[in-house]
Design an enzyme around this catalytic site. Structure first.
Site, PDB file in Angstrom:
ATOM      1  N   GLY A   9      12.538  23.073 -33.937  1.00 51.36           N
ATOM      2  CA  GLY A   9      13.671  22.872 -34.821  1.00 51.36           C
ATOM      3  C   GLY A   9      14.512  21.710 -34.327  1.00 51.36           C
ATOM      4  O   GLY A   9      14.415  21.327 -33.147  1.00 51.36           O
ATOM      5  N   GLN A  23      21.983  16.781 -33.185  1.00 51.24           N
ATOM      6  CA  GLN A  23      21.119  16.438 -32.050  1.00 51.24           C
ATOM      7  C   GLN A  23      20.589  15.009 -32.122  1.00 51.24           C
ATOM      8  O   GLN A  23      20.010  14.512 -31.151  1.00 51.24           O
ATOM      9  CB  GLN A  23      19.936  17.408 -31.956  1.00 51.24           C
ATOM     10  CG  GLN A  23      20.353  18.823 -31.589  1.00 51.24           C
ATOM     11  CD  GLN A  23      19.158  19.738 -31.470  1.00 51.24           C
ATOM     12  OE1 GLN A  23      18.688  20.269 -32.461  1.00 51.24           O
ATOM     13  NE2 GLN A  23      18.650  19.919 -30.261  1.00 51.24           N
ATOM     14  N   CYS A  30      16.291  24.086 -25.430  1.00 52.63           N
ATOM     15  CA  CYS A  30      16.938  23.179 -26.387  1.00 52.63           C
ATOM     16  C   CYS A  30      16.533  21.749 -26.064  1.00 52.63           C
ATOM     17  O   CYS A  30      16.578  21.339 -24.899  1.00 52.63           O
ATOM     18  CB  CYS A  30      18.456  23.336 -26.294  1.00 52.63           C
ATOM     19  SG  CYS A  30      19.350  22.304 -27.471  1.00 52.63           S
ATOM     20  N   LEU A  31      16.160  20.992 -27.091  1.00 50.50           N
ATOM     21  CA  LEU A  31      15.762  19.594 -26.878  1.00 50.50           C
ATOM     22  C   LEU A  31      16.933  18.768 -26.337  1.00 50.50           C
ATOM     23  O   LEU A  31      16.721  17.731 -25.732  1.00 50.50           O
ATOM     24  CB  LEU A  31      15.254  18.986 -28.189  1.00 50.50           C
ATOM     25  CG  LEU A  31      13.984  19.633 -28.769  1.00 50.50           C
ATOM     26  CD1 LEU A  31      13.673  19.050 -30.134  1.00 50.50           C
ATOM     27  CD2 LEU A  31      12.807  19.472 -27.822  1.00 50.50           C
ATOM     28  N   HIS A  48      19.550  29.394 -33.857  1.00 51.89           N
ATOM     29  CA  HIS A  48      19.740  28.332 -32.856  1.00 51.89           C
ATOM     30  C   HIS A  48      20.202  27.039 -33.539  1.00 51.89           C
ATOM     31  O   HIS A  48      21.165  26.398 -33.085  1.00 51.89           O
ATOM     32  CB  HIS A  48      18.419  28.120 -32.101  1.00 51.89           C
ATOM     33  CG  HIS A  48      18.469  27.062 -31.042  1.00 51.89           C
ATOM     34  ND1 HIS A  48      18.300  27.333 -29.703  1.00 51.89           N
ATOM     35  CD2 HIS A  48      18.658  25.706 -31.123  1.00 51.89           C
ATOM     36  CE1 HIS A  48      18.395  26.199 -29.003  1.00 51.89           C
ATOM     37  NE2 HIS A  48      18.604  25.201 -29.847  1.00 51.89           N
ATOM     38  N   GLU A  49      19.524  26.675 -34.633  1.00 47.84           N
ATOM     39  CA  GLU A  49      19.867  25.418 -35.320  1.00 47.84           C
ATOM     40  C   GLU A  49      21.225  25.530 -36.018  1.00 47.84           C
ATOM     41  O   GLU A  49      22.016  24.580 -36.006  1.00 47.84           O
ATOM     42  CB  GLU A  49      18.781  25.041 -36.329  1.00 47.84           C
ATOM     43  CG  GLU A  49      17.388  24.851 -35.742  1.00 47.84           C
ATOM     44  CD  GLU A  49      17.366  23.992 -34.498  1.00 47.84           C
ATOM     45  OE1 GLU A  49      18.176  23.057 -34.395  1.00 47.84           O
ATOM     46  OE2 GLU A  49      16.549  24.266 -33.595  1.00 47.84           O
ATOM     47  N   HIS A  85      24.005  24.841 -33.738  1.00 45.93           N
ATOM     48  CA  HIS A  85      24.257  23.415 -33.468  1.00 45.93           C
ATOM     49  C   HIS A  85      25.247  22.821 -34.477  1.00 45.93           C
ATOM     50  O   HIS A  85      26.021  21.917 -34.151  1.00 45.93           O
ATOM     51  CB  HIS A  85      22.948  22.619 -33.529  1.00 45.93           C
ATOM     52  CG  HIS A  85      22.168  22.621 -32.242  1.00 45.93           C
ATOM     53  ND1 HIS A  85      22.707  22.179 -31.050  1.00 45.93           N
ATOM     54  CD2 HIS A  85      20.893  22.979 -31.969  1.00 45.93           C
ATOM     55  CE1 HIS A  85      21.780  22.281 -30.100  1.00 45.93           C
ATOM     56  NE2 HIS A  85      20.673  22.771 -30.621  1.00 45.93           N
TER      57      HIS A  85
END
Ligand SMILES: [Zn+2]
Length: 184
Positions: free
Chosen positions: A49, A54, A100-101, A142-143, A146
């Site tokens: 995702g 991000q 997380c990226l 999670h997304e 953000h």
């Protein structure tokens, strides 16, 4: 080089609530290009995702996709969600590993709702309304976080499960398959 570089913790976009897209913005070539770039960046980074903050864009938009989800769940096809609203469905919180990226190399146990209803718009501006559960529900939460300037570290109840990937693979007993982790 990814289509859009993924920013890391410390970048202000990750700690700024994202703005909703206006009807005029949805469907523009700029928005379509951003969506395409985010999909490419997510795939290049091997994440499941990616949210617009991000890549430094403070907009309410995220993409997700999981070709090999854990526990033999069905593959999760690509989704683009704009201006989402999330409604938790009933059920006890479930703990599982996330990464997380934007917070590279770390894994931690995060509680999430087992299922959530997602309402919003797709990339063409058409209304979305669906319920997701399991791994997909975890990715969505999670997304969505953000977009509200929240990262998975903020959701952890006990920071003692936090681990670097190498050590996590070696000692957690869950590292046989990295795809088992929601990294978004
Ligand atoms: Zn993330």
């Amino acid at each position: 080089m990814p289509a859009r570089p993924i920013v890391r913790l410390g970048h202000p976009a990750l700690r700024t609530p994202a703005r909703p897209l206006t009807p005029d913005q949805v469907g523009t070539p700029e928005l379509q290009a951003l969506v395409d770039d985010m999909i490419e960046s997510m795939r290049e980074a091997r994440g499941v995702g990616l949210a617009a903050p991000q890549v430094g864009e403070e907009l309410q938009l995220f993409v997700y996709e999981a070709s090999t989800p854990p526990d033999r769940e069905q593959p999760i096809p690509l989704r683009v969600v704009i201006n989402p609203m999330i409604t938790p469905q009933s059920g006890e919180l479930v703990y599982d590993w996330e990464g997380c990226l934007s917070i590279p190399d770390l894994r931690g146990l995060v509680p999430r709702h087992p299922a959530v209803r997602v309402q919003g718009l797709d990339r063409e501006g058409k209304a979305l309304d669906f319920v997701v559960e399991g791994f997909e529900a975890r990715i969505v939460q999670h997304e969505f976080d953000h977009l509200n300037a929240v990262v998975f570290l903020d959701r952890m109840r006990d920071l003692r499960s936090l681990a670097f990937i190498d050590e996590w693979e070696r000692y957690s007993g869950e590292g046989e398959d990295l795809d088992d982790t929601a990294v978004g």
